[in-house]
Design an enzyme around this catalytic site. Structure first.
Site, PDB file in Angstrom:
ATOM      1  N   ASP A  79     -11.495   2.710   4.292  1.00 54.32           N
ATOM      2  CA  ASP A  79     -11.805   1.181   4.171  1.00 54.32           C
ATOM      3  C   ASP A  79     -13.252   1.102   4.019  1.00 54.32           C
ATOM      4  O   ASP A  79     -13.807  -0.206   4.080  1.00 54.32           O
ATOM      5  CB  ASP A  79     -11.091   0.597   5.350  1.00 54.32           C
ATOM      6  CG  ASP A  79     -10.164  -0.590   5.206  1.00 54.32           C
ATOM      7  OD1 ASP A  79     -10.193  -1.000   3.862  1.00 54.32           O
ATOM      8  OD2 ASP A  79      -9.366  -1.067   6.177  1.00 54.32           O
TER       9      ASP A  79
ATOM     10  N   GLN B 107      -5.019  -1.935   9.838  1.00 56.11           N
ATOM     11  CA  GLN B 107      -4.838  -3.198   9.155  1.00 56.11           C
ATOM     12  C   GLN B 107      -5.405  -4.326   9.982  1.00 56.11           C
ATOM     13  O   GLN B 107      -5.358  -4.270  11.200  1.00 56.11           O
ATOM     14  CB  GLN B 107      -3.330  -3.612   8.755  1.00 56.11           C
ATOM     15  CG  GLN B 107      -3.243  -4.819   8.263  1.00 56.11           C
ATOM     16  CD  GLN B 107      -3.710  -4.711   6.623  1.00 56.11           C
ATOM     17  OE1 GLN B 107      -3.850  -3.733   6.100  1.00 56.11           O
ATOM     18  NE2 GLN B 107      -4.009  -5.973   5.988  1.00 56.11           N
TER      19      GLN B 107
ATOM     20  N   LYS C 146       0.982  -1.188   0.008  1.00 49.08           N
ATOM     21  CA  LYS C 146       0.126   0.027   0.056  1.00 49.08           C
ATOM     22  C   LYS C 146       0.921   1.243   0.016  1.00 49.08           C
ATOM     23  O   LYS C 146       0.682   2.279  -0.798  1.00 49.08           O
ATOM     24  CB  LYS C 146      -1.017   0.002   1.049  1.00 49.08           C
ATOM     25  CG  LYS C 146      -1.980  -1.200   1.062  1.00 49.08           C
ATOM     26  CD  LYS C 146      -2.637  -1.421   2.401  1.00 49.08           C
ATOM     27  CE  LYS C 146      -3.646  -2.607   2.032  1.00 49.08           C
ATOM     28  NZ  LYS C 146      -4.625  -3.051   3.263  1.00 49.08           N
TER      29      LYS C 146
HETATM   30  N1  GUN Z   1      -7.016  -7.111   6.145  1.00 48.89           N
HETATM   31  C1  GUN Z   1      -7.124  -7.786   4.878  1.00 48.89           C
HETATM   32  N2  GUN Z   1      -7.715  -7.190   3.784  1.00 48.89           N
HETATM   33  C2  GUN Z   1      -8.015  -5.869   4.501  1.00 48.89           C
HETATM   34  C3  GUN Z   1      -8.649  -4.751   4.178  1.00 48.89           C
HETATM   35  O1  GUN Z   1      -9.001  -4.475   2.767  1.00 48.89           O
HETATM   36  N3  GUN Z   1      -8.712  -3.719   4.866  1.00 48.89           N
HETATM   37  C4  GUN Z   1      -7.938  -3.791   6.272  1.00 48.89           C
HETATM   38  N4  GUN Z   1      -8.016  -2.881   7.081  1.00 48.89           N
HETATM   39  N5  GUN Z   1      -7.488  -5.069   6.620  1.00 48.89           N
HETATM   40  C5  GUN Z   1      -7.621  -5.910   5.581  1.00 48.89           C
END
Ligand code: GUN
Length: 300
Positions: A133, A110, A66
């Protein structure tokens, strides 16, 4: 001879004749577009902040990707980490600080959080306009009500792939396997909402007649995290098949879709890897720019 720059490159075709919905290529197009928009605006930097608690290897790799893509999109990013031993109060204090910081436009915590940490009170601290998100109750509520707002990156990435590859949705049957708040639930809502207009079935682990349900689908999405649950027998000839599932075992990473046999039946299919994963990152960055706009920190 090269194709004119304004014409998209032709779709790639799988050995069995399905269109490959290439998430790597579309991610690069989106990231290049974001960079061009940001450079043209000449505004103060757009900033994404990520919060990673603990030392889970796959989560560390996702977060690293990211940040790498944020740089390519011309954004800045902040990476906040806490050890797995962090208390609930420490995690909440960190997120509150990012929520209060006007230089941070998007916040991604995350998931999953390690141990006994409770994600709900942590996510509740993320302001809706920084919720890249789409996971807060405010963002989810707006999606349910059909109001504009930030929508989860993975479901948004699936919608972008369907649009880009010309998969019609209106009046067509979509089956989403999985009901998670991260993917299955918001994606089902997006597919059904006005303007997209699919007839959606949200299947899950208790669905008894999965084979029959899936065989009816013009658009079939695997978001269950169960390796290989979608076989050729589940797929209507010519259907668009999207794999969002990720399962890890000693043998490596597997998706929900048995690609080799399904590509011979499907009309379009996402590869794995290189399908929905890169789209999650692209849409996270798209959401970060949208978030900056919502905060008045970037021209509309
Ligand atoms: N863990 C796995 N995929 C994601 C996601 O798209 N966002 C977040 N915050 N955690 C994740």
């Amino acid at each position: 001879m090269t194709a004119p720059a304004d014409r998209p490159a032709p779709p790639e075709i799988s050995p069995g004749g399905a269109i490959l919905m290439n998430g790597l290529r579309l991610r690069d197009e989106i990231v290049d577009g974001l960079r061009a928009t940001i450079e043209a605006a000449g505004s103060p930097p757009v900033c994404l902040a990520t919060v990673l608690v603990g030392d889970d290897g796959p989560s560390q790799r996702y977060v690293k990707m990211k940040h790498e893509r944020a740089a390519k999109a011309g954004m800045i990013s902040r990476h906040e980490t806490l050890p797995a031993t962090a208390s609930q109060a420490q995690v909440e204090e960190l997120v509150q600080g990012l929520a209060d910081d006007p230089a941070v436009h998007g916040i991604l915590v995350q998931l999953p959080l390690p141990g006994d940490l409770d994600e709900d009170p942590v996510l509740a601290l993320v302001p809706a306009e920084k919720d890249v998100d789409g996971l807060t109750i405010a963002s989810m509520g707006r999606l349910v009500r059909g109001l504009p707002g930030l929508v989860g990156c993975t479901p948004l990435g699936v919608m972008r792939l369907l649009e880009r590859y010309g998969v019609a949705t209106s009046g067509r049957r979509a089956v989403v396997i999985g009901r998670s708040t991260l993917v299955g639930l918001p994606l089902s809502l997006l597919l059904a909402r006005k303007g997209t207009d699919a007839t959606v079935t949200m299947a899950h682990s208790r669905t008894t007649d999965l084979l029959d349900v899936c065989r009816d689908a013009d658009i079939l999405v695997g978001a269950a995290g169960q390796a290989g649950i979608i076989t050729a027998a589940h797929v209507k000839p010519g259907a668009a098949v999207i794999d969002v599932g990720v399962s890890r075992s000693a043998a490596g990473i597997a998706g929900d879709v048995l690609f080799d046999e399904v590509q011979a039946v499907a009309g379009a299919i996402t590869p794995m890897p290189g399908g929905t994963g890169p789209m999650t990152v692209a849409c996270l960055l798209e959401n970060t720019l949208t978030a900056a706009r919502l905060q008045g920190a970037f021209p509309a």
